[in-house]
Design a protein around this motif. Structure first.
Motif, PDB file in Angstrom:
ATOM      1  N   TRP A 299       3.625  37.397 -34.000  1.00  0.00           N
ATOM      2  CA  TRP A 299       4.270  37.187 -32.697  1.00  0.00           C
ATOM      3  C   TRP A 299       4.485  38.494 -31.935  1.00  0.00           C
ATOM      4  CZ3 TRP A 299       6.644  32.840 -30.214  1.00  0.00           C
ATOM      5  CH2 TRP A 299       6.277  31.606 -30.795  1.00  0.00           C
ATOM      6  N   GLY A 300       4.218  39.592 -32.564  1.00  0.00           N
ATOM      7  CA  GLY A 300       4.418  40.847 -31.866  1.00  0.00           C
ATOM      8  C   GLY A 300       3.165  41.406 -31.237  1.00  0.00           C
ATOM      9  N   VAL A 301       2.032  40.725 -31.354  1.00  0.00           N
ATOM     10  CA  VAL A 301       0.790  41.215 -30.752  1.00  0.00           C
ATOM     11  C   VAL A 301       0.838  40.988 -29.232  1.00  0.00           C
ATOM     12  CG1 VAL A 301      -0.565  40.834 -32.831  1.00  0.00           C
ATOM     13  CG2 VAL A 301      -0.336  39.006 -31.156  1.00  0.00           C
ATOM     14  N   ASN A 302       0.040  41.770 -28.525  1.00  0.00           N
ATOM     15  CA  ASN A 302       0.021  41.706 -27.053  1.00  0.00           C
ATOM     16  C   ASN A 302      -1.034  40.703 -26.562  1.00  0.00           C
ATOM     17  OD1 ASN A 302       2.007  43.715 -26.818  1.00  0.00           O
ATOM     18  ND2 ASN A 302       0.460  45.323 -27.056  1.00  0.00           N
ATOM     19  N   PHE A 303      -0.808  39.433 -26.905  1.00  0.00           N
ATOM     20  CA  PHE A 303      -1.686  38.362 -26.419  1.00  0.00           C
ATOM     21  C   PHE A 303      -0.915  37.536 -25.391  1.00  0.00           C
ATOM     22  CE2 PHE A 303      -4.291  38.212 -30.573  1.00  0.00           C
ATOM     23  CZ  PHE A 303      -4.999  39.338 -30.172  1.00  0.00           C
ATOM     24  N   ASN A 305      -1.967  34.284 -24.372  1.00  0.00           N
ATOM     25  CA  ASN A 305      -2.033  32.871 -24.722  1.00  0.00           C
ATOM     26  C   ASN A 305      -1.541  32.674 -26.156  1.00  0.00           C
ATOM     27  OD1 ASN A 305      -3.142  32.240 -22.195  1.00  0.00           O
ATOM     28  ND2 ASN A 305      -5.201  32.777 -22.930  1.00  0.00           N
ATOM     29  N   LEU A 306      -0.229  32.619 -26.338  1.00  0.00           N
ATOM     30  CA  LEU A 306       0.370  32.338 -27.631  1.00  0.00           C
ATOM     31  C   LEU A 306       0.998  30.960 -27.595  1.00  0.00           C
ATOM     32  CD1 LEU A 306       2.157  35.681 -28.588  1.00  0.00           C
ATOM     33  CD2 LEU A 306       0.132  34.697 -29.639  1.00  0.00           C
ATOM     34  N   PRO A 307       0.845  30.176 -28.650  1.00  0.00           N
ATOM     35  CA  PRO A 307       1.460  28.836 -28.655  1.00  0.00           C
ATOM     36  C   PRO A 307       2.982  28.925 -28.654  1.00  0.00           C
ATOM     37  CG  PRO A 307       0.514  29.365 -30.794  1.00  0.00           C
ATOM     38  CD  PRO A 307       0.070  30.450 -29.874  1.00  0.00           C
TER      39      PRO A 307
END
Length: 395
Positions: A299-303, A305-307
């Motif tokens: 959850w800490g990545v820089n994306f 489109n995260l659910p």
């Protein structure tokens, strides 16, 4: 050199030789150009000092020559003893086939371990010659309380081992102090096993090596005298007493060495157990926090489109999932028995009490089983008699 001869009722002689202390040579400073005149004066002083030293050495050399003329059989021994401060024991023979033991024995005079002095001796059947650098030992040997012991001796070797027994009094005092320090070390290790305690253990090991190093030459003197004088010495009371004393000291040294080896082994084992417990604890905590680490990393990545990113309950749901997974893994480790006492926080006294209670329960269960097995079983004839009676009543 001071020469004193003591003759005893049995006919044997003790010659006590005290060496004169030589003055130490002065250390002159290095020459310099500015002090040329002072150097010339210092050279004159140095020449005068050498002349005075030579004059002071001449009586000493003259006394040594007189001693060699008085006792020509020990002339080589007198030359060997000059300045020697190491243990040396030898067995020899005179021209008339008389056996003798001679050499140097290093011993500790006081409680200070660095205060070790030489005891030069030349021992024959009716003559004992000793050379001393320090006056403390001859004064201790010639005290009033020891004088009757020497007067009762029939030969010089018998009196010599009385002297060895007197010398060993300092050895006994040193061992008593060592035993006290060793007991304090064991108590400290039992109550509080600190990390730096191994240094103290090795310090006691070095103390024991010091006393062992002083004890080995005494045993060598004992064996050399037994080899030289045979039954003439071994049947005397003084030799039997010193034999028992040496055996007692040898047993103490072996016992102390075994205790120190045990302390070293215990410290090594405790260090290994502590290391294993630390590694187990770190492994368990790493496993327990592994789900939180993985989910937090995802959850800490820089994306973009995260659910469930925009859902207001997503963070709370994520925390709940992490707690459930962590609780599940902890229960699973606990059922496997891999946590042990690492996470329970029990003290060693509680663990010992639990082990004692389990042992007591086991002994009670075994006793009850034995009591049941010891009960008498009914015989087969009694069963058959009961069956026949029941058939008769029915008929």
């Amino acid at each position: 050199m001071i020469h004193r001869m003591l003759r005893y009722p049995a006919g044997w002689e003790w010659h006590v030789l005290q060496q004169a202390r030589m003055q130490a040579a002065r250390k002159e400073p290095l020459p310099s150009r500015k002090n040329a005149q002072k150097n010339a004066a210092s050279r004159e002083e140095q020449t005068a000092f050498k002349a005075i030293t030579k004059k002071s050495q001449e009586p000493h050399q003259q006394q040594l020559e007189e001693l060699k003329q008085l006792f020509p059989a020990c002339a080589n021994w007198v030359d060997e003893c000059a300045g020697r401060r190491t243990n040396s024991i030898s067995v020899g023979e005179l021209a008339d086939s008389e056996k003798l033991v001679y050499g140097t024995l290093m011993f500790q005079v006081s409680d200070d371990q660095a205060d070790v002095q030489p005891f030069h001796f030349w021992l024959a059947g009716q003559r004992l010659i000793t050379i001393h650098d320090d006056m403390r030992l001859p004064l201790r040997l010639q005290s009033i309380e020891h004088k009757p012991k020497f007067e009762e001796c029939g030969t010089a070797p018998e009196a010599f081992f009385i002297m060895i027994s007197i010398i060993l009094e300092t050895f006994h005092n040193g061992l008593d102090g060592f035993e006290k320090r060793l007991g304090e070390l064991e108590t400290t290790m039992r109550k509080e096993n600190r990390t730096g305690l191994i240094d103290t253990i090795f310090e006691r090991r070095y103390d024991l090596l010091h006393w062992s190093h002083l004890f080995i030459p005494v045993r060598e003197v004992h064996s050399a005298a037994q080899e030289a004088f045979m039954e003439e010495l071994t049947e005397t009371d003084s030799f039997k007493r010193i034999t028992h004393k040496l055996e007692r000291i040898d047993a103490l040294l072996k016992h102390y060495a075994l205790e120190i080896d045990t302390l070293i082994s215990m410290d090594d084992a405790i260090s290994n157990f502590r290391g294993n417990d630390i590694m187990k604890t770190l492994t368990i905590f790493t496993v327990l926090f592994l789900p939180a680490t993985i989910i937090g990393g995802i959850w800490g990545v820089n994306f973009d489109n995260l659910p469930f990113k925009d859902d207001k309950w997503s963070f709370a749901a994520m925390i709940g999932v992490i707690c459930l997974i962590t609780l599940f893994m902890y229960i699973w480790l606990w059922k496997k028995g891999w946590t042990g006492d690492l996470l329970n926080g029990r003290s060693p006294k509680e663990i010992v009490a639990d082990e004692a209670s389990t042992r007591a329960g086991r002994t009670r269960s075994t006793k009850s089983k034995k009591g049941r097995s010891d009960l008498p079983k009914p015989a087969a004839s009694e069963h058959s008699g009961m069956k026949s009676r029941s058939t008769r009543n029915r008929s």
